[in-house]
Design a protein around this motif. Structure first.
Motif, short mmCIF file in Angstrom:
data_model
loop_
_atom_site.label_atom_id
_atom_site.label_comp_id
_atom_site.label_asym_id
_atom_site.label_seq_id
_atom_site.Cartn_x
_atom_site.Cartn_y
_atom_site.Cartn_z
N ASN A 1 -6.62 46.98 -15.33
CA ASN A 1 -7.28 48.04 -14.59
C ASN A 1 -7.61 49.16 -15.55
O ASN A 1 -6.75 49.64 -16.29
CB ASN A 1 -6.37 48.55 -13.47
N LEU A 2 -8.86 49.59 -15.56
CA LEU A 2 -9.32 50.59 -16.53
C LEU A 2 -9.53 51.97 -15.93
O LEU A 2 -9.61 52.95 -16.67
CB LEU A 2 -10.61 50.12 -17.20
N ALA A 3 -9.65 52.05 -14.61
CA ALA A 3 -9.89 53.35 -13.98
C ALA A 3 -8.72 54.29 -14.24
O ALA A 3 -7.58 53.99 -13.92
CB ALA A 3 -10.10 53.17 -12.48
N GLY A 4 -9.01 55.43 -14.85
CA GLY A 4 -7.98 56.40 -15.15
C GLY A 4 -7.17 56.12 -16.40
O GLY A 4 -6.27 56.89 -16.73
N GLN A 5 -7.48 55.04 -17.09
CA GLN A 5 -6.77 54.73 -18.34
C GLN A 5 -7.11 55.80 -19.37
O GLN A 5 -8.19 56.38 -19.38
CB GLN A 5 -7.16 53.35 -18.86
N HIS B 1 5.27 54.88 -22.67
CA HIS B 1 4.34 54.58 -21.58
C HIS B 1 4.61 55.41 -20.33
O HIS B 1 4.06 55.11 -19.27
CB HIS B 1 4.41 53.09 -21.23
N GLY B 2 5.46 56.42 -20.44
CA GLY B 2 5.80 57.21 -19.27
C GLY B 2 4.69 58.19 -18.89
O GLY B 2 3.81 58.51 -19.68
N GLY C 1 -2.21 56.47 -27.79
CA GLY C 1 -2.56 55.08 -27.99
C GLY C 1 -1.80 54.12 -27.11
O GLY C 1 -2.12 52.93 -27.06
N SER C 2 -0.78 54.61 -26.40
CA SER C 2 0.00 53.75 -25.49
C SER C 2 -0.61 53.82 -24.10
O SER C 2 -0.78 54.91 -23.55
CB SER C 2 1.46 54.21 -25.44
#
Length: 271
Positions: free
Chosen positions: A118-122, A200-201, A208-209
């Motif tokens: 999922n890329l939305a908001g990444q 990743h929090g 980059g994470s």
């Protein structure tokens, strides 16, 4: 003159004939057994004897010629906290047009129905880095590699800005929310595994994470296994490879299932 006297080296004609024949033999032997074999640039001979045996038609074992070992390509992308921190409206608009080609896998709103990420908001820096790595061959995929190779630097920046602009929406494959596994909360310090949330929090994110909440369980598991096996090598300083190699299969399964069960934090698009 008798026959015996005719075939002796005292006979100048016989001596001259034998000398000429011997000269031709030596010249042809040199040319056929030495000069011509070495003139074939595609063949490599370890010694003169190998060349003579090859010219005579005798089979020879192949000569091993060591070749330089080519290792996996690594990422060359350098990220900072300001990388694509603020995309312009023009860049986001161009990215929206380019993203139409991505919808079949990543969904028309950036939410995948096909176990693609999922890329939305990444984070924009994450999409930017991964597309650059796909284009350079540091990361490979049968679908993404041919797509990324034709993207310009501006195209990649536009796509990253557009997807980062979209709000994070609930995934199409929700599951019952699971409690946090120990490896996510505490890691495993004895084995060199940092807590997943330290990079990743939502509050403590390393540049980059990617954010992982709501991603596909199958995708997350496949990427952890790829890092563990060395199939994927575009992590910076081998951090993910070192962690994934130290994780047990049960920890990989648990972490993937946990993040897939978490509803993503809703973020609002900002100018």
């Amino acid at each position: 003159m008798s026959v015996r006297e005719l075939f002796t080296f005292r006979n100048s004609y016989f001596a001259a004939g034998v000398g000429i024949a011997a000269g031709f033999f030596v010249l042809t032997a040199i040319g056929g057994f030495i000069v011509l074999p070495y003139a074939q640039t595609e063949l490599k001979f370890a010694s003169l004897w190998d060349a003579i045996c090859s010219a005579a038609g005798l089979p020879q074992p192949p000569t091993f010629v060591p070749t330089a070992k080519v290792g996996p390509r690594l990422t060359e992308v350098v990220l900072t906290p300001t990388t694509l921190a603020h995309s312009t409206q023009e860049s986001i608009g161009r990215g929206a047009t380019l993203a139409q080609r991505c919808a079949i896998c990543h969904g028309p709103t950036g939410i995948s129905r096909a176990d693609s990420p999922n890329l939305a908001g990444q984070y924009a820096s994450v999409i930017y880095k991964e597309l650059l790595d796909f284009r350079a061959g540091a990361r490979t995929n049968a679908i993404m590699s041919p797509f990324a190779v034709n993207l310009s630097d501006q195209d990649i920046a536009d796509l990253a800005g557009y997807y980062a602009y979209l709000p994070r929406l609930p995934a199409f494959h929700p599951m019952e929310q699971l409690p946090k596994p120990r490896v996510v909360i505490y890691g495993a310090p004895v084995r060199g595994i940092a807590p997943c949330g330290s990079c990743h929090g939502s509050l403590d994110n390393k540049v980059g994470s990617p954010w992982l909440e709501g991603q596909s369980e199958a995708y997350l598991k496949a990427q952890l296994q790829a890092f563990a096996s060395g199939q994927r090598t575009n992590d910076i300083s081998q951090q993910m490879r070192n962690i994934a190699r130290a994780m047990t299969p049960q920890e990989i399964d648990g972490a993937a299932a946990y993040y897939a069960s978490q509803p993503p934090e809703i973020v609002k698009a900002t100018d």
